[in-house]
Design an enzyme around this catalytic site. Structure first.
Site, PDB file in Angstrom:
ATOM      1  N   GLN A  48       0.814  -1.211   0.000  1.00 27.29           N
ATOM      2  CA  GLN A  48       0.000   0.000   0.000  1.00 27.29           C
ATOM      3  C   GLN A  48       0.855   1.272   0.000  1.00 27.29           C
ATOM      4  OE1 GLN A  48      -3.090  -1.359   3.274  1.00 27.29           O
ATOM      5  NE2 GLN A  48      -3.865   0.362   2.101  1.00 27.29           N
ATOM      6  N   HIS A  49       0.219   2.379  -0.351  1.00 25.39           N
ATOM      7  CA  HIS A  49       0.740   3.742  -0.171  1.00 25.39           C
ATOM      8  C   HIS A  49       1.857   4.149  -1.133  1.00 25.39           C
ATOM      9  CE1 HIS A  49      -1.507   3.424   3.527  1.00 25.39           C
ATOM     10  NE2 HIS A  49      -0.647   2.568   4.053  1.00 25.39           N
TER      11      HIS A  49
ATOM     12  N   ASP B  75      -2.180  -4.926  -0.155  1.00 25.31           N
ATOM     13  CA  ASP B  75      -1.828  -6.225   0.416  1.00 25.31           C
ATOM     14  C   ASP B  75      -2.638  -6.547   1.669  1.00 25.31           C
ATOM     15  OD1 ASP B  75      -0.529  -4.239   1.871  1.00 25.31           O
ATOM     16  OD2 ASP B  75       1.460  -5.131   1.711  1.00 25.31           O
TER      17      ASP B  75
END
Length: 496
Positions: A79-80, A241
């Site tokens: 992520q991110h 994820d």
């Protein structure tokens, strides 16, 4: 029905599983390690090409006869991360990752522009924490101005792999909520948060369209030929994820608590409504099924134990054996394992701290135990916030590399006072991506109940079930309070 492939593009590696829903078996799997470019300023970056090369390598290790049976692919991604693309879809700069803390100053700038952390929560459900995608935009504007000037599309890691597979760009709500821009209550972008990130540019025009979790897009024919896949293969919406690990551990109904012990540590649970905290004690994310996923994330889990093992010259497998002669509390040694800075608690500039050293307790075994305990204390700090909010859990479903360690399992059971179950499929994110693809294909042919699908395909391994020991649970309680006291003491040191 054919095979369903789950790809997990993580920080340390790319993993592939090929799942046969008829036999309910993983019929093939492959993995490829990834490099990480780390800087002293807290930067953590990877080249998007590394992910693509690793995906190619994974498919190359799967038998051609099995590749010919693939029906659909689901992609899970860390992520991110921020993947900047120009108008032609070319990558403009290395991808800044979830564990990148070099943009912590930009987090503060965005929140100040929006009216403070509480105002950010009012606008979108979350403050802008270290690692969130939003903070990477002003950092790029300052430090990679040419790339920022050419920026046409903001992609997350799993978005980019989907784009490579299909030639199309989209985001789904789970991963999108990790940007800091998505209003998780309405599942729409927050114009105010986008403007706080860059008041001089319409960042909304750079964001791909948001799609339903059951979306399917066909693979590019030329890429299908290259990978040895049928032209009819479809790619599902995919997700972050953690969202995929939720599916892979059967966490698609209320009351289930998943814990992932990997590079980072996470706790998450399904909700059928937005679960937002006014104090931002957890991430109020959407999930990748149409629901929500309140989540606790720590940035230092197996990072800490691996660092101790490297320092002391042993592997983590050897470290588990070392702990046989230790006791809860590591004989007074206490670690705050914030080696990468920390998100929970919110200390992006934090560093690791070791307390209680004596001439007798400073041993490799106690040091390793203190690292493991510290990682779990950080997660328990977040867990307590969820319990304070009224959420209740009867057991933990453990996934990630730590789930295969009896020591991690027993310590989690003892510290949290809950039984620990482990799904048969250790790669929860990759398996969850495969199940999401299966669900999307079934839904395209009519109604498909994801909770029923998860109940049928997510099986727990009774050999790995672990139950808490009352004496150990009691022994951890005062040490955990000591952890919280030391945490309060060091907060001012890393506040700026």
């Amino acid at each position: 029905m054919g095979l369903f492939v789950g790809l997990d593009v993580g920080t340390q590696s790319v993993k592939l599983v090929a799942y046969d829903p008829d036999s309910r078996q993983i019929v093939a799997s492959a993995g490829q390690p990834l490099d990480l470019a780390a800087g002293d300023d807290g930067s953590r970056e990877q080249s998007a090409d590394w992910w693509v090369d690793a995906v190619r390598a994974c498919f190359g290790r799967i038998d051609p006869a099995l590749r010919a049976r693939v029906v659909a692919i689901g992609v899970s991604g860390q992520q991110h991360g921020f993947v900047p693309l120009d108008r032609s879809g070319s990558v403009l700069a290395p991808a800044k990752l979830w564990c990148d803390t070099s943009t912590s100053a930009e987090c503060d700038e965005i929140m100040a522009a929006a009216g403070g952390a509480r105002r950010c929560i009012e606008l979108a459900g979350n403050p802008i924490l270290a690692g969130y995608t939003a903070s990477k935009l002003p950092w790029t504007r300052k430090h990679r101005s040419q790339a920022y000037a050419k920026l046409a599309t903001i992609a997350l890691p799993h978005d980019y792999i989907n784009y490579w597979l299909t030639g199309e760009l989209w985001m789904e709500h789970g991963d999108a909520s990790g940007t800091g821009w998505l209003d998780v209550r309405t599942r729409a972008w927050s114009p105010a948060m986008l403007a706080a990130t860059d008041p001089d540019r319409d960042l909304g025009a750079c964001l791909p369209p948001l799609v339903d979790a059951a979306t399917l897009v066909k693979i590019k024919p030329a890429l299908a030929d290259e990978l040895g896949l049928p032209h009819a293969v479809q790619v599902s919406a995919g997700g972050g994820d953690n969202m995929m690990a939720a599916i892979g551990t059967g966490n698609v109904v209320p009351g289930v608590l998943s814990m992932s012990l990997g590079t980072s540590g996470t706790l998450f649970t399904y909700a059928d409504h937005p679960v937002v905290d006014d104090d931002g004690r957890w991430a109020a994310f959407c999930d990748s099924t149409g629901g929500w996923l309140p989540l606790i994330c720590t940035m230092n889990c197996t990072v800490a134990t691996e660092a101790v093992g490297k320092l002391c010259g042993f592997s983590t497998k050897e470290g588990d054996a070392l702990l046989a002669g230790t006791r809860p509390g590591a004989d007074g040694l206490l670690m705050l394992p914030f080696l990468n800075g920390e998100r929970t608690p919110d200390l992006p500039n934090g560093r690791g701290n070791l307390f209680g050293m004596t001439a007798s307790n400073l041993t490799p075994a106690n040091l390793y135990r203190a690292a493991m305990e510290g990682a779990l204390y950080s997660l328990k700090n977040g867990y307590d916030a969820l319990v304070d909010a009224g959420l209740r859990f009867e057991a933990i479903r453990l996934t990630g590399g730590g789930s295969q360690s009896l020591v991690w399992r027993q310590m989690a059971a003892d510290m949290f006072g809950l039984p620990v179950d482990v799904p048969e499929q250790a790669e929860g994110a990759a398996f969850g991506a495969a199940l999401q693809a299966l669900w999307a294909v079934q839904r395209s042919g009519g109604d498909a109940d994801l909770s029923a699908l998860a109940a049928a395909h997510v099986r727990l391994d009774p050999r790995l079930a672990t139950h808490p020991h009352a004496e150990a649970t009691a022994a951890y309680a005062p040490v955990y309070q000591r952890f919280l006291s030391h945490l309060d003491a060091i907060r001012p040191l890393y506040a700026g």
